[in-house]
Structure formats: structure tokens, C-alpha cells
Design an enzyme around this catalytic site. Structure first.
Site: not given
Length: 209
Positions: A115, A166, A178
Site C-alpha cells: 500500500c 493502511h 490502493n
């Protein structure tokens, strides 16, 4: 009279031609840095040169239009977080280069990416360096409220019992890009209309001012 008209037309064409300006891409340039140097925003540069993406090549001559500020080819300016107008188009174009890549924890390139490497590489495509990890990216830029989100903002989530475990990239219109471990690749998906992300949302940081 006819000869005089021909001369006027020739003079007009000559003037128009002289106003046209070009920029020769050199090592270290990105479309984003050229946009800053020429004061022509990146989406306009892409349109003027019919560029399908933000990728440019050393030695390539770019049309920068007739109203651009005079430019002398010089070393790229220091990285600054300043977005060109209509920057959402540029952000989406930069992000598109990194979509569809396989998710791999710790991965940083085309063979696999996680990520924070995804967001880092998108910003690098725009000529901006940001930290490697989601936690460090959480400490970058400036905080922005949920109601003021705009394309290019980093959005953070608690997915592992800690803040900013994240990170994704807000794309506008309620969507984010993402590197998604569940889907196994980098994708664009809904943000707040997705219960999973909405319930884990921590906040957002703005790198592009």
C-alpha cells in the site's frame, strides 16, 4: 491590394509561430516539474502534446503553448509540494501507471507492491518524494478533513489495530486507489460507501497544496 493582404497574412502567421514555445525534456525531468517551470499545468501539457500518460522521454520536445513563461532548460527545481490547476486529472493519470499490479507485502516495483509503496510510487511519478511506510506518510503533509478531501490526498486506515496501518490515494468522486491485499492487486474502489473502509478510516493528509 491583394499583395498587401498576402503580406499581412504572412506576418500574422510569422507572429503566431514565434509565440509558439517548446521545452526539451532532460534527465531528471517529470511532467510535474516541467509544469512548475513553464507555468503550464500538467493536464494542459498532456493535451497540447497528445500524451496518453505522464511518461516522457529525455530529448522529447514538448509544446508548451503560446502563453507560457519563457523557459531556459536547466536542472530540475527542488521538489516542492505544489499542485498544478486541475491537478485531479494529473493525479489520476499518474496513479493509472501503478494500477493492476500484484499486491506483495514489502514490494516496491512492478513485480509486486504494497500500500505505501503504491502511494510512494505515484507521488514519485509526479516528481515528489514521500516516505516509504504508511506510518511515516501519516506524519507527512497537513491534515485535511473528510469533507474537504480532493484528488491526491492520502487516506489512512486502521486495519491491524493501529493508526495508519493502511494508506490509499483519494481519486475524487468518493473513490480511492490502493494496493489491496484482499483483491491481490492495486485497484480503484469506493471509499466511504464501502463499510469496511468507512469503519476503519483514520483521516487524511495533503501533500499537494
Amino acid at each position: 491590394m491583394k499583395a498587401f493582404s498576402v503580406l499581412l497574412i504572412a506576418a500574422a502567421l510569422s507572429t503566431s509561430s514565434s509565440l509558439a514555445a517548446t521545452y526539451t525534456v532532460k534527465s531528471g525531468d517529470t511532467l510535474y516539474s516541467i509544469a512548475r517551470a513553464t507555468r503550464v499545468d500538467a493536464p494542459t501539457l498532456m493535451k497540447l502534446n497528445r500524451l496518453p500518460s505522464t511518461t516522457i522521454q529525455v530529448g522529447q520536445r514538448l509544446n508548451i503553448g503560446g502563453n507560457a513563461a519563457p523557459v531556459v532548460n536547466r536542472p530540475a527545481a527542488p521538489q516542492v509540494a505544489a499542485a498544478p490547476s486541475r491537478g485531479g486529472v494529473f493525479v489520476r493519470s499518474a496513479a493509472s501507471r501503478w494500477l493492476g499490479i500484484r499486491y506483495a507485502l514489502g514490494g516496491t516495483g512492478g513485480g509486486g507492491i504494497d500500500c505505501s509503496a503504491f502511494t510512494m510510487n505515484v507521488f514519485r511519478t509526479m516528481g515528489i518524494n514521500i516516505p516509504r511506510t504508511a506510518a511515516a506518510q501519516w506524519r507527512s503533509g497537513s491534515a485535511v478533513s473528510r469533507r474537504d478531501l480532493r484528488a491526491g490526498d492520502l487516506v489512512f486506515f486502521n486495519t491491524m489495530g493501529r493508526v495508519a496501518s493502511h494508506v490509499g490515494l483519494y481519486m475524487g468522486d468518493g473513490m480511492m486507489a490502493n494496493a489491496n491485499s484482499y483483491h491481490g492487486r492495486t485497484i480503484v474502489e469506493p471509499l466511504f460507501s464501502n463499510v469496511y473502509w468507512a469503519s476503519r478510516y483514520n483521516g487524511a493528509r495533503r501533500i499537494l497544496n
